[in-house]
Write a protein that holds these residues in place. Structure first.
Motif, PDB file in Angstrom:
ATOM      1  N   TYR A   4       1.044  -1.228   0.000  1.00  0.00           N
ATOM      2  CA  TYR A   4      -0.115  -0.007   0.080  1.00  0.00           C
ATOM      3  C   TYR A   4       0.747   1.209  -0.061  1.00  0.00           C
ATOM      4  CZ  TYR A   4      -4.334   2.534   0.818  1.00  0.00           C
ATOM      5  OH  TYR A   4      -5.449   3.469   0.864  1.00  0.00           O
ATOM      6  N   SER A   5       1.859   0.980   0.457  1.00  0.00           N
ATOM      7  CA  SER A   5       2.967   2.282   1.032  1.00  0.00           C
ATOM      8  C   SER A   5       3.422   2.782  -0.370  1.00  0.00           C
ATOM      9  CB  SER A   5       4.086   2.084   1.822  1.00  0.00           C
ATOM     10  OG  SER A   5       4.940   1.156   1.215  1.00  0.00           O
ATOM     11  N   SER A   8      -0.472   2.682  -3.091  1.00  0.00           N
ATOM     12  CA  SER A   8      -1.787   3.231  -2.551  1.00  0.00           C
ATOM     13  C   SER A   8      -3.128   2.520  -3.206  1.00  0.00           C
ATOM     14  CB  SER A   8      -1.913   4.875  -2.811  1.00  0.00           C
ATOM     15  OG  SER A   8      -0.740   5.237  -2.332  1.00  0.00           O
ATOM     16  N   SER A   9      -3.053   1.131  -3.370  1.00  0.00           N
ATOM     17  CA  SER A   9      -4.118   0.454  -3.970  1.00  0.00           C
ATOM     18  C   SER A   9      -4.516  -0.633  -3.242  1.00  0.00           C
ATOM     19  CB  SER A   9      -3.526   0.080  -5.467  1.00  0.00           C
ATOM     20  OG  SER A   9      -4.541  -0.737  -6.085  1.00  0.00           O
ATOM     21  N   GLN A 146       1.401   4.739   5.499  1.00  0.00           N
ATOM     22  CA  GLN A 146       1.344   6.139   5.505  1.00  0.00           C
ATOM     23  C   GLN A 146       2.353   6.871   6.095  1.00  0.00           C
ATOM     24  OE1 GLN A 146      -0.294   7.383   2.864  1.00  0.00           O
ATOM     25  NE2 GLN A 146      -1.720   5.696   2.413  1.00  0.00           N
ATOM     26  N   ASN A 250      -5.145   4.490   7.897  1.00  0.00           N
ATOM     27  CA  ASN A 250      -5.938   5.619   7.329  1.00  0.00           C
ATOM     28  C   ASN A 250      -6.848   6.396   7.925  1.00  0.00           C
ATOM     29  OD1 ASN A 250      -4.820   4.890   4.777  1.00  0.00           O
ATOM     30  ND2 ASN A 250      -6.573   4.101   3.967  1.00  0.00           N
ATOM     31  N   TYR A 384      -8.856   7.040  -2.191  1.00  0.00           N
ATOM     32  CA  TYR A 384      -7.660   7.721  -1.475  1.00  0.00           C
ATOM     33  C   TYR A 384      -6.939   8.310  -2.686  1.00  0.00           C
ATOM     34  CZ  TYR A 384      -3.140   8.376   0.601  1.00  0.00           C
ATOM     35  OH  TYR A 384      -2.151   8.722   0.865  1.00  0.00           O
ATOM     36  N   ASP A 386      -3.027   9.305  -3.763  1.00  0.00           N
ATOM     37  CA  ASP A 386      -1.840   9.547  -3.135  1.00  0.00           C
ATOM     38  C   ASP A 386      -1.094  10.601  -3.695  1.00  0.00           C
ATOM     39  OD1 ASP A 386      -1.095   9.078  -5.763  1.00  0.00           O
ATOM     40  OD2 ASP A 386      -0.404   7.071  -5.442  1.00  0.00           O
ATOM     41  N   ALA A 394     -10.366   2.736  -1.070  1.00  0.00           N
ATOM     42  CA  ALA A 394      -9.739   2.890   0.258  1.00  0.00           C
ATOM     43  C   ALA A 394     -10.475   1.786   1.126  1.00  0.00           C
ATOM     44  CB  ALA A 394      -9.861   4.212   1.243  1.00  0.00           C
TER      45      ALA A 394
END
Length: 447
Positions: A4-5, A8-9, A146, A250, A384, A386, A394
């Protein structure tokens, strides 16, 4: 969190989970049968862990910046997703060879129905303790999904979240990859010599499908009903587990818990994991005396209650209490179902059934639970954006309700097992200490 970092998916998490499950299942089917035929599990365990650790280190090189350099900014997310899936499958091959196929079979062989409740509890709790260590080390290195508030103040102008987080994650993967290499090397000296005899007269290709034959299913009804129960239960777990930590980090505006990446995050997750583990340990100490079947429905109910409360939680203390109930029930249920499956696995053909176990417990739950949840995320409309201005769905709390639905489905096979136990309380399963007939005398392996 690493996926995710850099992407972002949630879709990248979903695809990696699904393909990892497929790779794990196929590996366990082929390597479990091979270890049975060769009569060698120790070598596969030791070598597998060493290469597994090296592949973990290499995972850190699949980051957004490297993919941008190779494919351009527009295709960076796609590159991250594809390369992470491919490398994760390679990593899974060695991990499943050593752990799922060989270590798991070895545990079944050296335990009995009288102590499997305790052993299975330990095996379900140890990964949770490992997660506590992972969280602590991740916190030390600053490896998050995040940026934390402190990291936001440190980030340079124009630098993206993915770029800033790649180095903390590199140190994280390096530390744990080397640890796994050391564990593999040490296991060469600590593991006892294999006691299973090579089965040179068996047909390898025929054995690959042995556990899926209708005649075998008919002979072992309790095993396959237990697998169905575990399948529904693990599908529930996979509805939320791949997104669990991202959801906590989040912000609420993105459907998350809003706990953040700082102190509150580590207090929340650490409290949940430690308390849930202690709860499972206490129950595990008495599981074999009380009886696995008597604890099965309460454990499932505890998991369901935790999931329901998680959906309605909006404060840190509520997340902690709900999380303890949910994760405690998860650990206890996993230990019970895992022990039942070990009890019902024919002890002279343990390796042949590990692939069957993976199909029910890993492949189907990942292939069903994670994509369904991701679809729900997409339908929710909460997204979300990015630092690359790319928008993705999200994780939201609705995943806990989806998971609760599968917990309800797990009740049917569980009730069948309990009623079957009441009708025939004496389970005639050969002890692991008993001698088994020479393999040549056993008809199931004949083509």
């Amino acid at each position: 969190m690493w996926v995710y970092s850099q992407s972002s998916s949630t879709s990248a998490i979903t695809w990696m989970s699904v393909f990892s499950a497929i790779a794990a299942t196929l590996t366990t089917i082929f390597m479990g049968a091979l270890s049975d035929k060769l009569g060698n599990r120790k070598t596969f365990i030791a070598v597998g862990y060493v290469v597994w650790g090296l592949s973990v280190v290499s995972f850190s090189f699949i980051n957004r910046d490297n993919m941008s350099a190779l494919f351009g900014d527009a295709n960076a997310v796609l590159g991250v997703g594809i390369f992470m899936v491919v490398l994760d499958c390679i990593m899974t091959f060695f991990g499943s060879t050593s752990n799922d196929a060989c270590f798991n079979a070895r545990v079944t062989e050296i335990t009995t129905s009288e102590n499997r409740g305790k052993v299975e509890t330990a095996l379900s709790v140890l990964p949770l303790f490992a997660n506590v260590i992972v969280l602590l080390v991740a916190g030390i290195f600053g490896a998050n999904a995040q940026l934390s508030d402190t990291q936001k103040s440190q980030i340079s102008a124009g630098e993206s979240t993915a770029s800033f987080l790649k180095m903390p994650w590199f140190y994280f993967f390096l530390a744990f990859g080397l640890l796994m290499v050391i564990v593999g090397m040490v296991s060469i000296f600590l593991l006892e010599k294999d006691k299973i005899a090579p089965k040179k007269d068996t047909k390898y290709w025929s054995n690959l499908v042995y556990g899926f034959k209708p005649s075998v299913i008919k002979k072992n009804p309790k095993l396959y009903i237990a697998l169905l129960g575990f399948m529904a239960f693990n599908t529930a777990i996979n509805c939320f587990m791949p997104f669990y930590m991202v959801y906590f980090q989040n912000d609420t505006q993105y459907g998350g818990a809003g706990v953040g990446s700082g102190t509150n995050f580590f207090i929340c997750l650490g409290s949940i994991l430690i308390a849930a583990s202690l709860l499972a340990i206490i129950v595990g100490l008495f599981m074999d005396k009380i009886g696995k079947m008597k604890l099965l429905l309460p454990a499932l109910a505890l998991t369901g209650l935790g999931l329901l409360l998680m959906y309605f939680s909006h404060a840190l203390w509520a997340y902690i209490i709900s999380g303890i109930l949910m994760m405690g029930g998860y650990l206890i249920s996993t230990a019970i179902l895992g022990a039942i499956i070990r009890d019902e696995t024919p002890t002279d053909q343990v390796g042949l059934f590990q692939g069957v176990r993976m199909v029910f417990v890993v492949l189907i739950p990942f292939a069903v639970g994670t994509p369904i949840t991701n679809l729900v995320f997409q339908l929710s409309g909460i997204t979300y954006t990015d630092s690359y201005n790319q928008t993705s769905p999200a994780p939201t709390a609705v995943m806990f309700l989806v998971a609760l639905g599968f917990i309800v489905l797990a009740l049917a096979p569980s009730l069948w097992l309990i009623l079957r136990e009441k009708k025939n309380p004496k389970v005639l399963v050969p002890s692991s200490k008993e001698e088994t007939k020479p393999e040549s005398d056993k008809t199931p392996h004949q083509p």
